[in-house]
Enzyme design. Structure first.
Site, PDB file in Angstrom:
ATOM      1  N   LYS A   1       0.853  -1.193   0.000  1.00 48.42           N
ATOM      2  CA  LYS A   1       0.000   0.000   0.000  1.00 48.42           C
ATOM      3  C   LYS A   1       0.891   1.245   0.000  1.00 48.42           C
ATOM      4  O   LYS A   1       1.778   1.382   0.856  1.00 48.42           O
ATOM      5  CB  LYS A   1      -0.890  -0.039   1.256  1.00 48.42           C
ATOM      6  CG  LYS A   1      -2.212   0.655   1.107  1.00 48.42           C
ATOM      7  CD  LYS A   1      -3.116   0.331   2.291  1.00 48.42           C
ATOM      8  CE  LYS A   1      -4.402   1.117   2.227  1.00 48.42           C
ATOM      9  NZ  LYS A   1      -5.205   0.929   3.445  1.00 48.42           N
TER      10      LYS A   1
HETATM   11  O1  G3P Z   1      -7.949   1.703   5.079  1.00 48.84           O
HETATM   12  C1  G3P Z   1      -8.179   3.005   4.752  1.00 48.84           C
HETATM   13  C2  G3P Z   1      -9.547   3.578   5.013  1.00 48.84           C
HETATM   14  O2  G3P Z   1     -10.537   2.623   4.834  1.00 48.84           O
HETATM   15  C3  G3P Z   1      -9.652   4.409   6.245  1.00 48.84           C
HETATM   16  O3  G3P Z   1     -10.958   4.677   6.657  1.00 48.84           O
HETATM   17  O4  G3P Z   1     -12.574   5.453   8.361  1.00 48.84           O
HETATM   18  O5  G3P Z   1     -10.138   5.938   8.683  1.00 48.84           O
HETATM   19  O6  G3P Z   1     -11.456   7.120   6.940  1.00 48.84           O
HETATM   20  P1  G3P Z   1     -11.292   5.850   7.708  1.00 48.84           P
END
Ligand code: G3P
Length: 214
Positions: A83
């Protein structure tokens, strides 16, 4: 549409896996921190638990550093996806890793043009963060059909991995837009299956069944 779980919590991954519909896992540095465990332990365990792609994120912000970390991360299993952040150095690293046959997930994508750049760099997955766009007053999901159209216009095979999902409607809209993958927090996984009419209907069936003569 494939379902990945967005977590570094092994107990959550095991429970989601038991549903039989889990296709992969995504992690990020914040999720690793939340797990409260050493990175190497948790990464190794997740890669063994799941046969599908497991995204592990680099933390270097220069291309050479990213490539060095990618080589280390690849050691956790054949299913590791590297990633990379959607910054110029991340795109360079993506191109280099693609040339080496390494799978990549370009993350922190907030616009269709950024998604186009990642596809041109050969990304295996692009991760548009819909919830974080919603958080700043933009309709995050709007960019998913736009990315779909761009990729289809030019035949890019980069998979659209909808990330930063916060609720079941995000999952529905991702599927309607033709996204390839949704990476879903465990809390939302549980919400997806639940419907009050299912519970009510089942309770009635079980009640009536007790009154049926064998
Ligand atoms: O893995 C990355 C992403 O899904 C993060 O989500 O909820 O931290 O904006 P969030």
């Amino acid at each position: 549409m494939k379902f990945f779980i967005d977590t570094a919590d092994v107990a959550e991954i095991k429970e989601a896996r038991e549903l039989g519909i889990l296709d992969g896992v995504t992690t990020n540095p914040s999720l690793i921190k939340k797990s409260g465990r050493p990175f190497k332990d948790v990464a190794a365990e997740i890669c063994k638990l799941v046969s599908g792609p497991v995204s592990l994120e680099v933390t270097a912000i220069d291309c050479e550093g990213m490539l060095k970390e990618a080589a280390e991360l690849a050691g956790f299993g054949d299913n590791v996806v590297i990633k990379l952040p959607l910054i110029p150095e991340g795109l360079k690293a993506c191109k280099r890793l693609t040339e080496q046959g390494v799978k990549t997930n370009v993350t922190l994508c907030f616009s269709p043009v950024q998604a186009l750049l990642a596809a041109k760099a050969g990304a295996s997955f692009i991760s548009p963060f819909v919830g974080r766009l919603d958080d700043i007053g933009q309709d995050g999901m709007e960019i998913i059909p736009q990315i779909r159209q761009i990729y289809d216009n030019y035949g890019f095979d980069t998979e659209i991995l909808v990330a930063s999902i916060r609720n079941p409607v995000h999952v529905l809209d991702a599927a309607l837009a033709g996204a390839d993958v949704a990476t879903i927090p465990f809390s939302v996984f549980k919400q997806l299956v639940h419907h009050p009419l299912t519970d009510k209907g089942l309770a009635q069936f079980l009640k009536d069944w007790k009154e049926v003569k064998a």
